[in-house]
Each structure stands twice: as structure tokens, then as C-alpha cells.
Design a protein around this motif. Structure first.
Motif, PDB file in Angstrom:
ATOM      1  N   VAL A   1      66.069 -30.210  22.735  1.00 23.55           N
ATOM      2  CA  VAL A   1      65.298 -29.510  21.804  1.00 23.55           C
ATOM      3  C   VAL A   1      66.475 -28.894  20.763  1.00 23.55           C
ATOM      4  O   VAL A   1      67.460 -28.014  21.616  1.00 23.55           O
ATOM      5  CB  VAL A   1      64.448 -28.167  22.344  1.00 23.55           C
ATOM      6  CG1 VAL A   1      64.014 -27.466  21.115  1.00 23.55           C
ATOM      7  CG2 VAL A   1      63.124 -28.874  22.951  1.00 23.55           C
ATOM      8  N   ALA A   2      66.342 -29.613  19.522  1.00 23.28           N
ATOM      9  CA  ALA A   2      67.574 -28.840  18.864  1.00 23.28           C
ATOM     10  C   ALA A   2      66.957 -27.977  17.963  1.00 23.28           C
ATOM     11  O   ALA A   2      66.143 -28.459  16.816  1.00 23.28           O
ATOM     12  CB  ALA A   2      68.197 -30.093  17.953  1.00 23.28           C
ATOM     13  N   GLU A   3      67.175 -26.558  17.888  1.00 24.78           N
ATOM     14  CA  GLU A   3      66.523 -25.669  16.975  1.00 24.78           C
ATOM     15  C   GLU A   3      67.256 -25.728  15.717  1.00 24.78           C
ATOM     16  O   GLU A   3      68.085 -24.763  15.387  1.00 24.78           O
ATOM     17  CB  GLU A   3      66.616 -24.178  17.742  1.00 24.78           C
ATOM     18  CG  GLU A   3      65.818 -24.213  19.077  1.00 24.78           C
ATOM     19  CD  GLU A   3      66.118 -22.771  19.574  1.00 24.78           C
ATOM     20  OE1 GLU A   3      65.017 -22.566  20.536  1.00 24.78           O
ATOM     21  OE2 GLU A   3      66.816 -22.111  19.337  1.00 24.78           O
ATOM     22  N   ALA A   4      66.608 -26.478  14.779  1.00 25.60           N
ATOM     23  CA  ALA A   4      67.070 -26.473  13.241  1.00 25.60           C
ATOM     24  C   ALA A   4      66.506 -25.299  12.401  1.00 25.60           C
ATOM     25  O   ALA A   4      67.330 -24.680  11.837  1.00 25.60           O
ATOM     26  CB  ALA A   4      66.868 -27.543  12.645  1.00 25.60           C
ATOM     27  N   ALA A   5      65.487 -24.942  13.032  1.00 27.30           N
ATOM     28  CA  ALA A   5      64.874 -23.557  12.399  1.00 27.30           C
ATOM     29  C   ALA A   5      65.471 -22.521  12.948  1.00 27.30           C
ATOM     30  O   ALA A   5      66.077 -22.330  14.202  1.00 27.30           O
ATOM     31  CB  ALA A   5      63.423 -23.538  12.614  1.00 27.30           C
TER      32      ALA A   5
ATOM     33  N   ASP B   1      69.128 -22.040  18.052  1.00 22.38           N
ATOM     34  CA  ASP B   1      69.239 -22.120  16.297  1.00 22.38           C
ATOM     35  C   ASP B   1      70.725 -21.328  15.607  1.00 22.38           C
ATOM     36  O   ASP B   1      71.274 -21.975  15.016  1.00 22.38           O
ATOM     37  CB  ASP B   1      68.432 -21.036  15.940  1.00 22.38           C
ATOM     38  CG  ASP B   1      68.007 -19.750  16.761  1.00 22.38           C
ATOM     39  OD1 ASP B   1      68.981 -19.549  17.539  1.00 22.38           O
ATOM     40  OD2 ASP B   1      67.075 -18.848  16.392  1.00 22.38           O
ATOM     41  N   ILE B   2      71.532 -20.403  16.444  1.00 23.66           N
ATOM     42  CA  ILE B   2      72.606 -19.960  15.713  1.00 23.66           C
ATOM     43  C   ILE B   2      73.590 -20.599  16.042  1.00 23.66           C
ATOM     44  O   ILE B   2      74.621 -20.426  15.638  1.00 23.66           O
ATOM     45  CB  ILE B   2      72.753 -18.507  16.531  1.00 23.66           C
ATOM     46  CG1 ILE B   2      72.632 -18.287  18.141  1.00 23.66           C
ATOM     47  CG2 ILE B   2      71.792 -17.355  15.967  1.00 23.66           C
ATOM     48  CD1 ILE B   2      73.219 -17.206  18.740  1.00 23.66           C
ATOM     49  N   LEU B   3      73.536 -21.722  16.812  1.00 27.38           N
ATOM     50  CA  LEU B   3      74.678 -22.767  17.028  1.00 27.38           C
ATOM     51  C   LEU B   3      74.058 -24.017  16.043  1.00 27.38           C
ATOM     52  O   LEU B   3      74.861 -24.827  15.026  1.00 27.38           O
ATOM     53  CB  LEU B   3      75.040 -23.362  18.192  1.00 27.38           C
ATOM     54  CG  LEU B   3      75.794 -24.245  18.571  1.00 27.38           C
ATOM     55  CD1 LEU B   3      77.238 -24.214  18.052  1.00 27.38           C
ATOM     56  CD2 LEU B   3      75.870 -24.969  20.073  1.00 27.38           C
ATOM     57  N   CYS B   4      72.981 -24.527  16.238  1.00 30.16           N
ATOM     58  CA  CYS B   4      72.276 -25.772  15.657  1.00 30.16           C
ATOM     59  C   CYS B   4      72.319 -25.920  14.246  1.00 30.16           C
ATOM     60  O   CYS B   4      72.606 -26.819  13.593  1.00 30.16           O
ATOM     61  CB  CYS B   4      70.989 -26.007  16.355  1.00 30.16           C
ATOM     62  SG  CYS B   4      70.165 -27.624  16.332  1.00 30.16           S
ATOM     63  N   ASN B   5      71.817 -24.606  13.824  1.00 32.04           N
ATOM     64  CA  ASN B   5      71.767 -24.752  12.216  1.00 32.04           C
ATOM     65  C   ASN B   5      72.903 -24.065  11.386  1.00 32.04           C
ATOM     66  O   ASN B   5      72.663 -23.934  10.201  1.00 32.04           O
ATOM     67  CB  ASN B   5      70.386 -24.444  11.829  1.00 32.04           C
ATOM     68  CG  ASN B   5      70.290 -22.764  11.975  1.00 32.04           C
ATOM     69  OD1 ASN B   5      71.194 -22.027  11.873  1.00 32.04           O
ATOM     70  ND2 ASN B   5      69.205 -22.250  12.408  1.00 32.04           N
ATOM     71  N   ALA B   6      74.202 -23.919  12.158  1.00 33.18           N
ATOM     72  CA  ALA B   6      74.869 -23.242  11.434  1.00 33.18           C
ATOM     73  C   ALA B   6      76.007 -23.953  10.420  1.00 33.18           C
ATOM     74  O   ALA B   6      76.773 -23.574   9.689  1.00 33.18           O
ATOM     75  CB  ALA B   6      76.197 -22.700  12.587  1.00 33.18           C
TER      76      ALA B   6
END
Ligand SMILES: NC(=O)C1=CN([C@@H]2O[C@H](COP(=O)(O)OP(=O)(O)OC[C@H]3O[C@@H](n4cnc5c(N)ncnc54)[C@H](O)[C@@H]3O)[C@@H](O)[C@H]2O)C=CC1
Ligand SMILES: O=C(O)CCC(=O)C(=O)O
Length: 433
Positions: free
Chosen positions: A322-326, A348-353
């Protein structure tokens, strides 16, 4: 310093993102073996502004909108983070989003703090003139607290490069000269960076690739489903498709589409680029968010709203990654269910950085008044994303925890070192860090 227990302070969190982030901060501070006072420093934004934004509507009536800007912490550098226009914006949401920005920048090791803004509005209720007036008026109201050395806004949900251009134009008028470093995510012609539009999605796919390598998943045989097809979702779909991943389902606010043998992503991007919505894309089956979450795909990417993966939706999720882009798409209950299944979550805090990373590059270019080619932007983005993934993955392995706790610990560790360097923590025992 407050002395009461973190647990009592958090109480039950339901789906309030501020309570959720406080719980995660508290757990991670404890797991790092740090004093609880660190939690009390990190839990509160250093400054929050609420503004009223009266707008004259086309019919002559006046509507008064509410906006916020939250500045969490600036020990690493000026605050930085997007502005959201959405009817469900709340002060607690904006505060949580500003804390996530601090952690995100700390994980990437950017010299930036965390900030976030929001206006409670449905942009669909406004015509173009009203939207421009709202954007200009919001920036006028928060002008005292922003600036290229104080707090640098950027786009988020329902805000675009065009809106950033109106905002910076308004700020320049007030200040009397051109200050390109005020806002990032601007159109390239007025100092925006090559690569910023795609940056968040590009970063998401770099992290998916790193995760797939760690899990021995062959991306050229993998399938994916995506919630949200705006700035982040559409770029993510494009790069997934280019990586050979078969994107089988996509939803947006209008509905969703599914095709077992893979959607035609280039055609879908063109269709959406022409101003259409997902639900009107032909030759596919319709699908709801809930049905999409339950698909037997390898990768699931929430790229829209908070609180989508919950105690209700998580049990049906079959994805390996699960890749939390949001920001904040998974509730603590949803997270627990995924962890029990062994789902690999890219938090999220890694994935969408990737977004804030190229925003940082844009700000650097504005400061130098010298502009990079897209190849350089993408190369430096890739380096920073890979290094950050590695830091978080190593923390996960060393502490024997999940990726989310590891990401919080990496972010908090970096912030705590800055706090110590500034003398906020006098005799803290940071040797375990
Ligand atoms: N724009 C950026 O650079 C960054 C954005 N993010 C986060 O990514 C998420 C998406 O942001 P953007 O793409 O910029 O926003 P956007 O406004 O460009 O797109 C949002 C998308 O979500 C869809 N959506 C809204 N409600 C939905 C629902 N109930 N079901 C399915 N889809 C729905 C919309 O139709 C649209 O396709 C947000 O959580 C944002 O905070 C995170 C990092 C950077
Ligand atoms: O580009 C930026 O400065 C911030 C992007 C943002 O709002 C986010 O990462 O959530």
C-alpha cells in the motif's frame, strides 16, 4: 513544560487527523527512548493563523470563507507546505498536515520546517473570478506570517499552478517587488521548476520500486489500483505504466473504472487532460472505491483523501504494497489490520515526499535565480528518495518495527538533533539515537 501523560492528552482519536498524528508521535518518541517532553514539544504547531475571507459572489451576495495557516516547527529551516481548498478542511486537519510536513522534510533531510494551509470551500461552487478573488484574498490575509525565509506555500488538493500564480502576484503587489521564492509549484514562466508537476507521483513510484526490490516483486508483472486521479494520482499512474505495471482500476470523485487486462493509461491521461472525469471514460466497467480497495492487485495507492483505509475497508485489501500517496489515508485501525496481514505500507510522510523535495529545488533555483534542466531535477529527486527509503527501511530492520513507525522515528530523530543543537534540549540522552 507540560507534565501530564501523553496518553491522557490524546484520548480517543476517532478519525481526527490531529489526534492520530499525536498518537503516532507519542508512540515513536517512546520507542526511540526519548523523554516525553519531546512529544510535548512536537505535538503543537508553533503558530496557527485563522483568517476570514469575505468574497463578493457573482449574484452580489457576500460569502465569508474561513482559512488557516499552521506553522509547526522551523528548527530546520523556513516552514513549507501546501494550501488545500476543500469543504472538509478543519483547523485540526491543517495542524496535522503541518506536522506531517515537518516529519516529511526531516526524513528527506531538507533544510525546511513544516507548514500547511487550507480554506473551507468547495471550489466547484465558485466561478473563475470568485476563485481568483478567494486565492488573492487568502494570501493577503496570511501575508504577515509567510515569506521566502519564513513560510513557503505550495499546491495541495484543489490548488494548481495557476492559483499559485495569482497568490504570488498578490504578494508581490503588496511587497512592491518580484519575490519568486515565496511560493513553489508556480508556472515555469514565472520561476516554477521543471519537474514539479510530476514530482510527487514520480517520488511515489520510486518508493514503490524500492519496496518491490525489497520484497522481490517484479514490477513488470505487477498490477495496481489507484484512488484519486488529480496531480498526484495521474502522475503516479503515468510512471507506473512506464515501469511496466498494469494499472487495472482508477477512481476519482466522479466514480471509478476497472479493466482486468489494464487501463489504457496514456489515453486516460489525455482524456482527463481535456477536462473530463474518470466516470466518463468508455470501454471499462464501473467500480466503487470499496470495490477497488478489494481488488486482487499487487499495489494499492490511495491518492486522494484522508481516512480511506479504515476498519471497514482494510479487511478486504489484498495488495502486497500500500503506497500512501495521499496524506493520512489510513486510520490507526485500518493500519493495524494491514500490519496483521503483513501488508508492506509505504507511509505518506515518506511516500509522497517527492513533491516537497522538488518544491525545495524550486525555492533553491529562485534564490539563485538560475534554473536547472529537468534531467537534473529528476536525478536529484531520485537520489533523495532512494536515500530516504533506505534510512526508513534500515530503521525498520534495526528496531524490528513497521515502516510507519520507522518513518516517524527517522523524522523525529532528525528534528530532535536540531532541537538539541539549538539548546532546546539541555541534557537529553540522545546516545541511543
Ligand atoms: N500536490 C502535491 O504535490 C502533493 C499532494 N499530496 C497529497 O496527495 C493527495 C492528492 O492531492 P492532489 O493530487 O494534489 O489533489 P488534486 O486536487 O489534484 O486531486 C485530488 C483527486 O482526488 C479525487 N477525489 C476526491 N474525492 C475522492 C473520493 N471520494 N474518491 C475518489 N477520489 C476522490 C479527485 O477527484 C481528484 O482526482 C492529498 O492527500 C494531498 O495532500 C501529498 C504530497 C504532495
Ligand atoms: O510542495 C510543497 O512544498 C508541499 C507539498 C505538500 O503540501 C505535501 O507534501 O503535502
Amino acid at each position: 513544560m507540560e507534565k501530564h501523560k501523553a496518553e491522557a492528552d490524546i484520548a480517543t482519536h476517532d478519525q481526527n487527523p490531529y489526534k492520530i498524528v499525536k498518537q503516532l508521535l507519542s508512540e515513536s518518541v517512546k520507542q526511540l527512548g526519548l523523554d516525553e517532553s519531546i512529544y510535548h514539544i512536537l505535538k503543537k504547531p508553533m503558530r496557527v493563523m485563522e483568517v476570514s475571507i469575505p468574497i463578493r459572489k457573482e449574484d452580489g451576495s457576500v460569502e465569508n470563507y474561513t482559512g488557516y495557516r499552521s506553522q509547526h516547527l522551523d528548527v530546520l529551516g523556513p516552514c513549507k507546505g501546501g494550501i488545500r481548498f476543500h469543504p472538509s478542511v478543519t483547523l485540526d486537519e491543517v495542524k496535522a498536515l503541518s506536522i506531517w510536513m515537518s516529519l516529511k522534510s526531516a526524513i528527506i533531510e531538507l533544510p525546511l520546517g513544516g507548514g500547511k494551509g487550507g480554506v473551507i470551500v468547495n471550489p466547484e461552487d465558485l466561478n473563475q473570478r470568485e476563485l481568483e478573488e478567494l486565492s488573492r484574498s487568502y494570501i493577503r490575509k496570511i501575508t504577515p506570517v509567510i515569506g521566502p525565509e519564513k513560510d513557503i506555500p505550495a499546491p495541495d488538493m484543489n490548488t494548481t499552478p495557476e492559483i499559485m500564480a495569482w497568490m504570488i502576484d498578490e504578494y508581490d503587489k503588496l511587497r512592491g517587488y518580484n519575490i519568486p521564492g515565496l511560493i513553489t509549484g508556480k508556472p515555469i514562466i514565472i520561476g516554477g521548476s521543471e519537474g514539479r508537476l510530476d514530482a510527487t507521483g514520480r517520488g511515489v513510484v520510486i518508493h514503490i520500486r524500492e519496496a518491490a526490490n525489497a520484497l522481490n516483486i517484479d514490477l513488470s508483472r505487477a498490477t495496481a489500483a489507484l484512488q484519486g486521479f488529480g496531480n498526484v494520482g495521474s502522475a503516479t499512474a503515468k510512471f507506473l505504466h512506464e515501469s511496466g505495471v498494469k494499472v487495472v482500476a482508477v477512481t476519482d470523485v466522479s466514480g471509478g473504472i476497472y479493466k482486468e487486462d489494464g487501463l489504457n493509461i496514456p489515453a486516460l491521461l489525455e482524456f482527463i487532460g481535456e477536462g473530463n472525469v474518470i466516470a466518463d471514460f468508455k470501454e471499462c466497467e464501473s467500480i466503487s472505491n470499496e470495490e477497488m480497495f478489494a481488488l486482487p492487485v499487487d499495489i494499492l495507492i490511495p491518492a486522494a483523501l484522508e481516512n480511506q483505509i479504515t476498519s471497514e475497508t482494510a479487511p478486504s485489501i489484498k495488495a502486497k504494497i500500500v503506497a500512501e500517496a495521499a496524506n493520512g489515508p489510513t486510520t490507526p485501525e485500518g493500519n493495524k489490520i494491514l500490519e496483521e496481514k503483513g501488508t508492506f505500507i509505504i507511509p505518506d510522510i515518506l511516500c509522497n515526499a517527492g513533491g516537497v523535495t522538488v518544491s525545495y529545488f524550486e525555492w533553491v533555483q529562485n534564490t539563485m535565480n538560475y534554473y536547472w534542466k529537468e534531467d537534473r531535477v529528476n536525478k536529484e529527486l531520485e537520489e533523495k528518495m532512494i536515500a530516504a527509503f533506505k534510512r526508513v527501511y534500515e530503521m525498520k530492520e534495526n528496531k524490528g518495527c513497521e515502516m510507519r513507525q520507522a518513518a516517524y522515528m527517522v523524522g523525529i530523530r532528525h528534528l530532535v538533533l536540531a532541537l538539541q543543537a539549538r539548546g532546546w534540549i539541555q541534557n537529553g540522552d540522545l546516545s541511543k539515537l
